[in-house]
Motif scaffolding. Structure first.
Motif, PDB file in Angstrom:
ATOM      1  N   THR A 100      58.691 -28.332  13.125  1.00  0.00           N
ATOM      2  CA  THR A 100      58.870 -28.998  11.837  1.00  0.00           C
ATOM      3  C   THR A 100      58.118 -30.320  11.782  1.00  0.00           C
ATOM      4  OG1 THR A 100      61.040 -27.968  11.523  1.00  0.00           O
ATOM      5  CG2 THR A 100      60.581 -29.963  10.251  1.00  0.00           C
ATOM      6  N   ALA A 101      58.226 -31.128  12.861  1.00  0.00           N
ATOM      7  CA  ALA A 101      57.543 -32.426  12.897  1.00  0.00           C
ATOM      8  C   ALA A 101      56.032 -32.258  12.818  1.00  0.00           C
ATOM      9  CB  ALA A 101      57.935 -33.188  14.158  1.00  0.00           C
ATOM     10  N   LEU A 102      55.499 -31.267  13.510  1.00  0.00           N
ATOM     11  CA  LEU A 102      54.057 -31.032  13.483  1.00  0.00           C
ATOM     12  C   LEU A 102      53.594 -30.608  12.093  1.00  0.00           C
ATOM     13  CD1 LEU A 102      53.249 -29.260  16.873  1.00  0.00           C
ATOM     14  CD2 LEU A 102      52.331 -31.430  16.037  1.00  0.00           C
ATOM     15  N   HIS A 103      54.355 -29.729  11.465  1.00  0.00           N
ATOM     16  CA  HIS A 103      53.947 -29.293  10.127  1.00  0.00           C
ATOM     17  C   HIS A 103      53.907 -30.481   9.167  1.00  0.00           C
ATOM     18  CE1 HIS A 103      53.384 -26.533   6.752  1.00  0.00           C
ATOM     19  NE2 HIS A 103      54.170 -27.363   6.092  1.00  0.00           N
ATOM     20  N   HIS A 104      54.927 -31.328   9.198  1.00  0.00           N
ATOM     21  CA  HIS A 104      54.957 -32.473   8.291  1.00  0.00           C
ATOM     22  C   HIS A 104      53.879 -33.500   8.642  1.00  0.00           C
ATOM     23  CE1 HIS A 104      58.330 -30.949   6.209  1.00  0.00           C
ATOM     24  NE2 HIS A 104      59.227 -31.176   7.142  1.00  0.00           N
ATOM     25  N   THR A 105      53.515 -33.569   9.929  1.00  0.00           N
ATOM     26  CA  THR A 105      52.472 -34.511  10.349  1.00  0.00           C
ATOM     27  C   THR A 105      51.090 -34.014   9.973  1.00  0.00           C
ATOM     28  OG1 THR A 105      53.820 -35.289  12.205  1.00  0.00           O
ATOM     29  CG2 THR A 105      51.452 -35.702  12.323  1.00  0.00           C
ATOM     30  N   ALA A 107      50.333 -31.453   7.784  1.00  0.00           N
ATOM     31  CA  ALA A 107      50.203 -31.054   6.377  1.00  0.00           C
ATOM     32  C   ALA A 107      51.317 -31.701   5.563  1.00  0.00           C
ATOM     33  CB  ALA A 107      50.242 -29.533   6.254  1.00  0.00           C
ATOM     34  N   PRO A 108      51.294 -33.025   5.410  1.00  0.00           N
ATOM     35  CA  PRO A 108      52.412 -33.738   4.774  1.00  0.00           C
ATOM     36  C   PRO A 108      52.639 -33.359   3.313  1.00  0.00           C
ATOM     37  CG  PRO A 108      50.518 -35.188   5.062  1.00  0.00           C
ATOM     38  CD  PRO A 108      50.207 -33.939   5.815  1.00  0.00           C
ATOM     39  N   THR A 121      51.610 -20.080  12.388  1.00  0.00           N
ATOM     40  CA  THR A 121      50.282 -19.651  11.967  1.00  0.00           C
ATOM     41  C   THR A 121      49.560 -20.780  11.236  1.00  0.00           C
ATOM     42  OG1 THR A 121      50.999 -17.351  11.791  1.00  0.00           O
ATOM     43  CG2 THR A 121      49.004 -17.973  10.588  1.00  0.00           C
ATOM     44  N   ALA A 122      50.274 -21.503  10.376  1.00  0.00           N
ATOM     45  CA  ALA A 122      49.666 -22.613   9.643  1.00  0.00           C
ATOM     46  C   ALA A 122      49.292 -23.756  10.578  1.00  0.00           C
ATOM     47  CB  ALA A 122      50.629 -23.104   8.565  1.00  0.00           C
ATOM     48  N   ILE A 123      50.181 -24.070  11.532  1.00  0.00           N
ATOM     49  CA  ILE A 123      49.901 -25.152  12.481  1.00  0.00           C
ATOM     50  C   ILE A 123      48.695 -24.806  13.346  1.00  0.00           C
ATOM     51  CG2 ILE A 123      50.790 -26.320  14.542  1.00  0.00           C
ATOM     52  CD1 ILE A 123      53.592 -26.124  13.228  1.00  0.00           C
ATOM     53  N   THR A 129      40.515 -26.338  13.494  1.00  0.00           N
ATOM     54  CA  THR A 129      39.389 -26.830  12.706  1.00  0.00           C
ATOM     55  C   THR A 129      38.524 -27.823  13.465  1.00  0.00           C
ATOM     56  OG1 THR A 129      40.824 -28.544  11.749  1.00  0.00           O
ATOM     57  CG2 THR A 129      40.615 -26.466  10.527  1.00  0.00           C
ATOM     58  N   HIS A 130      39.149 -28.747  14.197  1.00  0.00           N
ATOM     59  CA  HIS A 130      38.414 -29.719  14.997  1.00  0.00           C
ATOM     60  C   HIS A 130      39.394 -30.345  15.997  1.00  0.00           C
ATOM     61  CE1 HIS A 130      39.933 -31.964  11.466  1.00  0.00           C
ATOM     62  NE2 HIS A 130      40.156 -32.941  12.327  1.00  0.00           N
ATOM     63  N   LEU A 131      38.859 -31.095  16.942  1.00  0.00           N
ATOM     64  CA  LEU A 131      39.697 -31.703  17.974  1.00  0.00           C
ATOM     65  C   LEU A 131      40.690 -32.680  17.361  1.00  0.00           C
ATOM     66  CD1 LEU A 131      40.406 -32.266  20.958  1.00  0.00           C
ATOM     67  CD2 LEU A 131      38.597 -33.994  20.955  1.00  0.00           C
ATOM     68  N   ARG A 132      41.950 -32.529  17.729  1.00  0.00           N
ATOM     69  CA  ARG A 132      42.992 -33.438  17.275  1.00  0.00           C
ATOM     70  C   ARG A 132      43.766 -33.963  18.482  1.00  0.00           C
ATOM     71  NH1 ARG A 132      44.056 -32.736  11.615  1.00  0.00           N
ATOM     72  NH2 ARG A 132      42.863 -30.979  10.766  1.00  0.00           N
ATOM     73  N   VAL A 133      44.180 -35.207  18.384  1.00  0.00           N
ATOM     74  CA  VAL A 133      45.006 -35.831  19.414  1.00  0.00           C
ATOM     75  C   VAL A 133      46.433 -35.926  18.883  1.00  0.00           C
ATOM     76  CG1 VAL A 133      45.369 -37.860  20.871  1.00  0.00           C
ATOM     77  CG2 VAL A 133      43.035 -37.166  20.254  1.00  0.00           C
ATOM     78  N   LEU A 134      47.372 -35.281  19.579  1.00  0.00           N
ATOM     79  CA  LEU A 134      48.778 -35.338  19.194  1.00  0.00           C
ATOM     80  C   LEU A 134      49.500 -36.280  20.154  1.00  0.00           C
ATOM     81  CD1 LEU A 134      49.599 -31.574  18.479  1.00  0.00           C
ATOM     82  CD2 LEU A 134      48.751 -33.331  16.894  1.00  0.00           C
TER      83      LEU A 134
END
Length: 275
Positions: A100-105, A107-108, A121-123, A129-134
């Protein structure tokens, strides 16, 4: 962007300022405080560069107030080419909480699908798409199912992901016990308080109040109270400013500093010895 770090300065030169980092987030809403490029920031930036280049993980631990979260924020600010996301988590989060936290972060503006598979699937599509830092703060609180969910996303061959885990003092060693991290982590960093030779120059750079205070007075206060912990220096600065505003006192000398410290809790783990 490259900033002058401790290795680039002489021992008598104050640390540089990190542009783009709001000190208000880290120093008790202390008006006039500055975001400093310290040895902690330098260490985290080096670790981040290794982890991002390898699309791997980085774990950062250390005692409270030593600058872990600040150093991560500052390092990411200097690497503006990286898409960084700070993921807010509740206490002891499990897989569903992180989903849930990742989805809101990520795709707010979009509602989270109710179906977990659709949400995953959405996350995963976003992470491809490109490199992301979580960035996960207080990561020692993440449950086993939460870590397994992070592993599930990270091990997707099509995702481009760098994970930064910040471990609080009370959870010391919790990340080391997670077997899934060992083969996926490019940097294990344990941050400590600033050593005395760095603290003596960092404090005047932290806030203008200390610009004209004798260095011996700052060293004495650091040895008795702050011990290289900039969060404690922020607390002492805040108290000094409030007392000065109330009493009209204008000289932040050694006697004044120690009268302030008499009103504070000086209990703090001793500064670790360096090999």
């Amino acid at each position: 962007m490259r900033l002058a770090g401790p290795a680039d300065r002489s021992c008598g030169e104050p640390p540089g300022i990190v542009p783009g980092v709001d000190p208000d987030l880290h120093f008790l809403h202390l008006d006039g405080a500055r975001a400093l490029y310290t040895s902690q920031v330098e260490a985290v930036l080096a670790g981040l560069e290794r982890a991002a280049a390898a699309e791997s993980m980085m774990c950062v631990s250390g005692p409270a107030g030593c600058g872990k979260t600040f150093a991560v924020h500052a390092a990411l600010t200097t690497r503006c080419d990286l898409a960084a996301h700070h993921v807010p988590l509740r206490s002891n989060p499990g897989a569903e909480d992180i989903r849930t936290a990742l989805h809101h972060t990520l795709a707010p503006d979009k509602p989270r699908p109710k179906d977990p598979l659709a949400a995953d699937t959405a996350i995963r599509a976003t992470l491809r798409t490109h490199l992301r830092v979580l960035v996960f703060d207080e990561a020692h609180q993440i449950s086993d199912s939460g870590f397994e969910y992070i592993r599930y996303l990270y091990d997707d061959l099509d995702t481009r992901l760098c994970v930064v885990l910040i471990e609080g003092q009370k959870g010391h060693g919790a990340l080391r016990r997670q077997q899934m991290l060992h083969s996926r982590t490019a940097a294990w960093l344990h941050l400590t308080a600033l050593p005395p030779d760095e603290a003596r120059h960092a404090v005047p750079a932290l806030h203008p109040l200390w610009h004209n205070t004798p260095i011996q007075a700052l060293e004495s206060a650091d040895a008795r109270y702050a011990r290289g912990n900039l969060r404690r220096w922020a607390a002492l600065t805040d108290l000094a400013l409030r007392v000065m505003a109330r009493t009209g006192h204008t000289d932040a000398d050694e006697a004044f500093l120690h009268r302030l410290i008499d009103r504070l809790d000086t209990t703090l783990a001793p500064r670790p010895r360096r090999p």
